[in-house]
Design an enzyme around this catalytic site. Structure first.
Site, mmCIF file in Angstrom:
data_model
loop_
_atom_site.group_PDB
_atom_site.id
_atom_site.type_symbol
_atom_site.label_atom_id
_atom_site.label_comp_id
_atom_site.label_asym_id
_atom_site.label_seq_id
_atom_site.Cartn_x
_atom_site.Cartn_y
_atom_site.Cartn_z
ATOM 1 N N GLY A 1 0.191 2.407 1.776
ATOM 2 C CA GLY A 1 0.886 1.721 0.702
ATOM 3 C C GLY A 1 0.969 2.559 -0.572
ATOM 4 O O GLY A 1 1.998 2.563 -1.259
ATOM 5 N N THR A 2 -0.093 3.266 -0.871
ATOM 6 C CA THR A 2 -0.110 4.056 -2.097
ATOM 7 C C THR A 2 0.950 5.149 -2.057
ATOM 8 O O THR A 2 1.701 5.340 -3.012
ATOM 9 C CB THR A 2 -1.510 4.672 -2.306
ATOM 10 N N ASN B 1 -2.073 -8.788 -4.653
ATOM 11 C CA ASN B 1 -3.254 -8.564 -3.817
ATOM 12 C C ASN B 1 -4.480 -9.339 -4.272
ATOM 13 O O ASN B 1 -5.359 -9.629 -3.483
ATOM 14 C CB ASN B 1 -3.583 -7.078 -3.755
ATOM 15 N N GLN C 1 0.979 -6.490 0.642
ATOM 16 C CA GLN C 1 0.194 -7.668 0.986
ATOM 17 C C GLN C 1 1.008 -8.687 1.781
ATOM 18 O O GLN C 1 0.442 -9.558 2.438
ATOM 19 C CB GLN C 1 -0.343 -8.344 -0.286
ATOM 20 N N SER D 1 1.982 -1.322 4.321
ATOM 21 C CA SER D 1 0.817 -0.558 4.750
ATOM 22 C C SER D 1 0.189 -1.221 5.967
ATOM 23 O O SER D 1 -0.108 -2.419 5.946
ATOM 24 C CB SER D 1 -0.193 -0.488 3.599
ATOM 25 N N GLY D 2 -0.003 -0.441 7.023
ATOM 26 C CA GLY D 2 -0.447 -1.005 8.291
ATOM 27 C C GLY D 2 -1.799 -1.687 8.268
ATOM 28 O O GLY D 2 -1.988 -2.717 8.922
ATOM 29 N N CYS E 1 -10.188 -1.753 -5.009
ATOM 30 C CA CYS E 1 -10.226 -0.497 -5.751
ATOM 31 C C CYS E 1 -11.045 -0.631 -7.023
ATOM 32 O O CYS E 1 -11.631 0.333 -7.472
ATOM 33 C CB CYS E 1 -8.819 -0.063 -6.119
HETATM 34 C C1 LIG Z 1 -0.281 -4.721 -3.290
HETATM 35 C C2 LIG Z 1 -0.836 -3.433 -2.810
HETATM 36 N N1 LIG Z 1 -0.153 -2.299 -3.015
HETATM 37 C C3 LIG Z 1 -0.598 -1.111 -2.588
HETATM 38 C C4 LIG Z 1 -1.789 -0.998 -1.920
HETATM 39 C C5 LIG Z 1 -2.237 0.356 -1.466
HETATM 40 O O1 LIG Z 1 -2.181 0.461 -0.078
HETATM 41 P P1 LIG Z 1 -3.003 1.598 0.688
HETATM 42 O O2 LIG Z 1 -4.431 1.299 0.481
HETATM 43 O O3 LIG Z 1 -2.562 1.509 2.091
HETATM 44 O O4 LIG Z 1 -2.621 2.888 0.051
HETATM 45 C C6 LIG Z 1 -2.564 -2.157 -1.691
HETATM 46 C C7 LIG Z 1 -3.868 -2.138 -0.989
HETATM 47 O O5 LIG Z 1 -4.773 -1.403 -1.226
HETATM 48 C C8 LIG Z 1 -2.069 -3.405 -2.143
HETATM 49 O O6 LIG Z 1 -2.752 -4.520 -1.946
#
Ligand SMILES: Cc1ncc(COP(=O)(O)O)c(C=O)c1O
Ligand SMILES: Cc1ncc(COP(=O)(O)O)c(C=O)c1O
Ligand code: FES
Ligand code: FES
Lengths: 388, 138, 388
Positions: free
Chosen positions: A72-73, A152, A180, A200-201, A326
């Site tokens: 996701g990031t 989230n 999410q 994001s998987g 985080c």
């Molecule tokens: C709303 C949202 N965006 C982005 C992310 C980032 O995803 P990832 O951890 O797969 O990089 C998350 C989760 O950590 C999330 O909940």
């Protein structure tokens, strides 16, 4: 001790079926999808199938609109930096909300450093963005609107279709962080009418480290990873074949009886919410009561602090979170709760319990059994709790 | 991030000397709820200027609770001068160490205790700045 | 048909031991390493151990100097863009070589678009960069030298320690793309004396989609992925725990008896090279004869074209490559071979056979058996081959 996992918004367990599907792609079908030979062809076929499945889950018109990423990031960074980079000569103004994930917020702050101008829209006490505010924020030089589909921390679901209508009227690219939402609720890129969508998987039972960015055909965006010609030149690097296969399988499974699963999880969620409201006083449900992810429960519990709640729960075998994964551990009051108007004091006592398809009625009962005592123990120790 | 020692966990699970002392000789409070932590120490002082009893109440993270607890153990029976010397380093050491990001939490307990002692001695201590957390988080 | 895989420079099979090590981290130990609770702690511990193993493999002083990434491409992008971004006020000149992987070259080209100035150093006919050229290229405003440790097409190993000495004398940050080297030959960041080093797991029997960037303590570099505080704030995104565990295990395995394995593979390589030179005429070994990766064999075979050689070999069950995996399929003459002074015509007839620890003496014999016929068949068909 039998442990209960209620931190599915942080990450989920890989579905065993997903792992089974992935296994051959480590030691047997290990070719590089870019390679010419039969090993490469097998890997290529697997990637193609997985791409179709991901496209299906979000009703993309064409599987070519799916670009695999590391999560996701990266999808958020790619979408936001990619559009900013591509359209910077057209304008340097970006609109987002104040309750985005750090992957969006910190990327926007980075762009501010680079001379972009970012508007962080407020939200109401339920965490909702008002589409009228989006409209008002638009300027001549607005090039991108990026607003998350579901939050989230508090689970609130935004009116993205309404916002995208405004974006379209003003010819502005729109991205939504649906990390999410995808896999939890039906997500249709055409109904949402967005140009870019991050997923994001690991939020829906595929492994961590694999995600995707949906890029609607015709969307102008600079690439993010430069190098080889993989992903039709949009993302260099040898494809994470096993991860991609896992993401595809997880997408397929998520799409099956999605609404049924959603209803079941929602019912567990509501039981948990109602039970907690009944058992514990001086608490506040955070997030919208109904426009909310099926698995999200988030309370502020007055007079006590989140980390100590988590510790007590952990000792009782219950895994939960306070704020997003985080930030938990840094004890900063959640920017989401503060933006929703909570005082820092109240925000510090927040607890998120997030459910997945693997949670059961018994899990809910256990939490309802343990949590009230945890709260009263900590309150008994609190100098700001008035026991009479 | 947070990987606490067994000693921290023990003091978190079984905090010693929790509560208030009705007729305390000295009371000290530090922290601010908006920063996520408040610690309040109560002391009784005997004729030899020794701390005969000490109790605490804490709103805060796991480290805050554990450091409060161990601090009460460390200073009980000590003279005021000895107690005032208690450093946050000593508090952390007594707990078998604290994670880097939590080292600041150990300041709180020692600070609250010193405030309680000063309160007993009639020394005014500067008020906390209400608008900024007094220690760095994370 | 029994197939032979000789495309290990493109990617390798995951070691079954590595997969075994990874398995629990999908469905059992599935916590988010940033999470507070016991599920998170288990994942955190696993990541810590893996980091130690990777640090060990490259003799890093401190495991904190290892940042996990999604692979070699991200490591290269991160290193180069990150230093450029961080030091752009100091200068905008970068020195690299003309035979870098596209992950480096295209990143440098991207930076040229952004106003940076890049010097692409020439190489000699063996593919070697001359350290004297590096010295001459240095300017007042040079901020970064990025030169690969070993080339992916021809296997030539560069004199990085000599180059880093020059970098150090001039107080310039130095990065090396060691993606092809790590796991194949001993790599020691202190001997090499580099500030940044890219590696990628799938080149040494870990899965694809996981890699690392070594960042020497004190190196000034802007982060690449913005978001959460993972990897000590240097790379946001939920950690790919299973992938990281796999990389760690692969690093550990690679380090065991590395020199023995290297000797064995080198011996197979030399048998293959000598056999081919003996059996086929009008061919040219590309790359340095001895300063070369243990597993790399690269020939230009005159009068015929690479893709058709690959097809014939594939039909015979032998997986090979022509140029790097990224460009094979696009039929452009390899930029590496052209930079080494080959004509486009000769470059088009290039064949890379790359070995791993899984290749055997029998594999070599099979190739030596099949290849001469493939070549003579194709030459018989070639209008530019003079049969007399
Ligand atoms: C709303 C949202 N965006 C982005 C992310 C980032 O995803 P990832 O951890 O797969 O990089 C998350 C989760 O950590 C999330 O909940
Ligand atoms: C020298 C070199 N650098 C970088 C890369 C890119 O690595 P990855 O495919 O893991 O992104 C490769 C391989 O593809 C390589 O051989
Ligand atoms: S007291 Fe522990 S984080 Fe503030
Ligand atoms: S003839 Fe096929 S690529 Fe040129």
């Amino acid at each position: 001790m039998e442990r209960i996992y209620m931190d599915n918004a942080a990450t989920t367990a890989t579905d065993p079926t997903v792992l089974e599907e992935m296994k051959p792609y480590f030691t047997e079908v290990y070719g590089n999808p870019s390679s010419f030979h039969s090993f490469g062809r097998e890997a290529r076929d697997a990637v193609r199938e997985a791409r179709d499945k991901v496209a299906d889950l979000i009703s993309a018109d064409d599987a070519k609109e799916i670009v695999f990423t590391s999560g996701g990031t990266e999808s958020d960074n790619y979408a936001i930096k990619g559009v900013a980079e591509e359209l910077k000569d057209k304008g340097k103004h970006i609109i987002t909300s104040s309750i985005e994930h750090h992957a969006v917020l910190h990327t926007c702050e980075y762009l501010e450093d680079k001379g972009f101008d970012v508007t962080y829209l407020p939200v109401d006490e339920d965490g909702l963005v008002d589409p009228a505010d989006v409209k008002d924020a638009i300027r001549e030089d607005t090039i991108l609107i990026t607003i998350m589909l579901a939050n989230n921390e508090v689970g609130t679901i935004q009116p993205i279709s309404e916002i995208s209508e405004i974006a379209q009227e003003n010819d502005i690219t729109i991205h939504t962080d649906a990390v999410q939402a995808v896999g939890s609720i039906p997500v249709d890129v055409n109904e949402l009418n967005v140009d870019l969508l991050s997923l994001s998987g690991h939020k829906f039972h595929s492994p961590k480290g694999i995600g995707a960015l949906y890029i609607r055909q015709g969307t102008r965006i600079e690439k993010y990873l430069h190098g080889g010609a993989q992903e039709r030149g949009r993302r260099a690097t040898t494809e994470n074949v096993a991860g991609i296969v896992g993401l595809g399988k997880a997408a397929q499974i998520a799409g099956q009886n999605l609404e049924e699963k959603q209803a079941k999880i929602t019912q567990l969620r509501d039981k948990l919410i109602d039970g907690i409201l009944e058992e514990i006083d001086e608490i506040k449900l955070n997030g919208h009561r109904t426009k909310r992810l099926p698995g999200n429960v988030n309370f502020s519990i007055r007079y006590i602090e989140g980390e100590s709640i988590l510790m007590k729960l952990d000792l009782a075998g219950i895994a939960a979170s306070s704020g997003s994964a985080c930030t938990s551990g840094s004890l900063e009051a959640s920017h989401v709760l503060l933006a929703m108007g909570l005082s820092a004091e109240v925000a510090h006592g927040s607890l998120r319990l997030s459910l997945s398809k693997y949670n059961t009625e018994e899990d809910i009962d256990k939490v309802l059994n343990v949590l009230p005592e945890v709260v009263s123990d900590l309150r008994a120790m609190s100098p700001i709790y008035n026991q009479d | 991030m947070m990987d606490y020692s067994d000693k921290v966990m023990d003091h978190f699970e079984n905090p010693r000397n929790v509560g208030e002392i009705e007729d305390a000789d000295g009371v000290g409070q530090v922290g601010n709820p908006s920063c996520g932590d408040i610690m309040k120490m109560y002391i009784k002082v005997d004729d030899d200027n020794k701390i005969s009893d000490v109790k605490f109440k804490t709103f805060g993270c796991g480290a805050a609770i554990a450091t409060s607890s161990i601090t009460t153990e460390l200073v009980k029976g000590k003279t005021l001068d000895e107690a005032k010397e208690l450093s946050n380093q000593a508090v952390a050491e007594a707990l078998g160490g604290l994670p880097d990001v939590k080292m600041h939490c150990s300041n709180l307990a020692a600070d609250a205790l010193r405030k309680a002692i000063n309160n007993y001695l009639g020394i005014e201590t500067e008020e906390e700045d209400d608008f900024h957390c007094h220690h760095q988080h994370g």
